[in-house]
Design a protein around this motif. Sequence first.
Motif, PDB file in Angstrom:
ATOM      1  N   ALA A 101      32.376  42.704  29.521  1.00  0.00           N
ATOM      2  CA  ALA A 101      33.734  43.034  29.690  1.00  0.00           C
ATOM      3  C   ALA A 101      34.131  43.622  31.190  1.00  0.00           C
ATOM      4  CB  ALA A 101      34.228  44.275  28.690  1.00  0.00           C
ATOM      5  N   PRO A 102      34.063  42.459  32.026  1.00  0.00           N
ATOM      6  CA  PRO A 102      34.146  42.747  33.510  1.00  0.00           C
ATOM      7  C   PRO A 102      35.573  43.609  33.836  1.00  0.00           C
ATOM      8  CG  PRO A 102      34.717  40.454  33.012  1.00  0.00           C
ATOM      9  CD  PRO A 102      34.022  41.066  31.698  1.00  0.00           C
ATOM     10  N   CYS A 103      36.477  43.378  32.869  1.00  0.00           N
ATOM     11  CA  CYS A 103      37.731  44.157  33.104  1.00  0.00           C
ATOM     12  C   CYS A 103      37.943  45.528  32.892  1.00  0.00           C
ATOM     13  CB  CYS A 103      38.861  43.274  32.574  1.00  0.00           C
ATOM     14  SG  CYS A 103      39.119  41.641  33.237  1.00  0.00           S
ATOM     15  N   ILE A 104      36.770  45.992  32.203  1.00  0.00           N
ATOM     16  CA  ILE A 104      36.747  47.417  31.929  1.00  0.00           C
ATOM     17  C   ILE A 104      35.946  48.245  32.817  1.00  0.00           C
ATOM     18  CG2 ILE A 104      35.533  49.069  30.001  1.00  0.00           C
ATOM     19  CD1 ILE A 104      37.760  47.383  28.933  1.00  0.00           C
ATOM     20  N   GLY A 158      44.032  36.215  30.659  1.00  0.00           N
ATOM     21  CA  GLY A 158      42.793  36.973  31.109  1.00  0.00           C
ATOM     22  C   GLY A 158      41.675  36.820  29.858  1.00  0.00           C
ATOM     23  N   GLN A 192      43.204  41.322  28.717  1.00  0.00           N
ATOM     24  CA  GLN A 192      42.635  42.245  29.951  1.00  0.00           C
ATOM     25  C   GLN A 192      43.260  41.597  31.176  1.00  0.00           C
ATOM     26  OE1 GLN A 192      41.016  45.110  29.245  1.00  0.00           O
ATOM     27  NE2 GLN A 192      41.709  44.707  27.427  1.00  0.00           N
ATOM     28  N   SER A 193      43.674  42.543  32.205  1.00  0.00           N
ATOM     29  CA  SER A 193      43.959  42.263  33.508  1.00  0.00           C
ATOM     30  C   SER A 193      42.885  42.389  34.351  1.00  0.00           C
ATOM     31  CB  SER A 193      45.128  43.078  33.803  1.00  0.00           C
ATOM     32  OG  SER A 193      44.927  44.421  34.171  1.00  0.00           O
ATOM     33  N   GLN A 194      42.950  42.398  35.502  1.00  0.00           N
ATOM     34  CA  GLN A 194      41.865  42.621  36.555  1.00  0.00           C
ATOM     35  C   GLN A 194      41.906  44.188  36.761  1.00  0.00           C
ATOM     36  OE1 GLN A 194      39.718  40.372  37.213  1.00  0.00           O
ATOM     37  NE2 GLN A 194      40.881  39.176  35.687  1.00  0.00           N
ATOM     38  N   ASP A 195      42.628  45.052  36.497  1.00  0.00           N
ATOM     39  CA  ASP A 195      42.674  46.398  36.723  1.00  0.00           C
ATOM     40  C   ASP A 195      42.225  47.141  35.531  1.00  0.00           C
ATOM     41  OD1 ASP A 195      43.801  46.275  39.263  1.00  0.00           O
ATOM     42  OD2 ASP A 195      45.774  46.199  38.480  1.00  0.00           O
ATOM     43  N   CYS A 196      41.306  48.127  35.614  1.00  0.00           N
ATOM     44  CA  CYS A 196      40.810  48.825  34.884  1.00  0.00           C
ATOM     45  C   CYS A 196      41.672  49.829  34.085  1.00  0.00           C
ATOM     46  CB  CYS A 196      39.584  49.492  35.236  1.00  0.00           C
ATOM     47  SG  CYS A 196      38.716  50.490  33.821  1.00  0.00           S
ATOM     48  N   GLY A 199      40.475  41.032  24.960  1.00  0.00           N
ATOM     49  CA  GLY A 199      40.138  42.438  24.855  1.00  0.00           C
ATOM     50  C   GLY A 199      39.145  42.573  23.755  1.00  0.00           C
ATOM     51  N   LYS A 238      37.040  49.774  39.553  1.00  0.00           N
ATOM     52  CA  LYS A 238      36.962  49.218  40.775  1.00  0.00           C
ATOM     53  C   LYS A 238      36.136  49.960  41.683  1.00  0.00           C
ATOM     54  CE  LYS A 238      41.029  46.353  40.754  1.00  0.00           C
ATOM     55  NZ  LYS A 238      42.374  46.126  41.528  1.00  0.00           N
TER      56      LYS A 238
END
Length: 92
Positions: A48-51, A5, A80-84, A8, A54
């Motif tokens: 920082a889209p993963c921050i 991903g 980073q993963s796809q979950d905040c 960070g 949802k």
Amino acid sequence: MAQDGPAGLPPRIAKQLLDKLETDDAFREAFAKSPNQALRSIGHADAAPCIALKEGATLASPAQIKAQRSKLEQVMVGIQSQDCALSAQEGY
């Protein structure tokens, strides 16, 4: 080795972000509306889209952030993963 991903946050930015999310209600509101704009306000210009939260998720409370501070900091500076990581945690 390829990463899974996006990179960070820099450690200084992750610490400052968590500090403000724990103590500054206006910053928390701004972050909930636009995480990237809130990050820019503390000196982080990169997206920082993963921050981002949802849709429908709520921001963890200051108490939740404080209780999970070291874990959150580790996640934010790592890959980073796809979950905040800042979503409210059930069962807290």
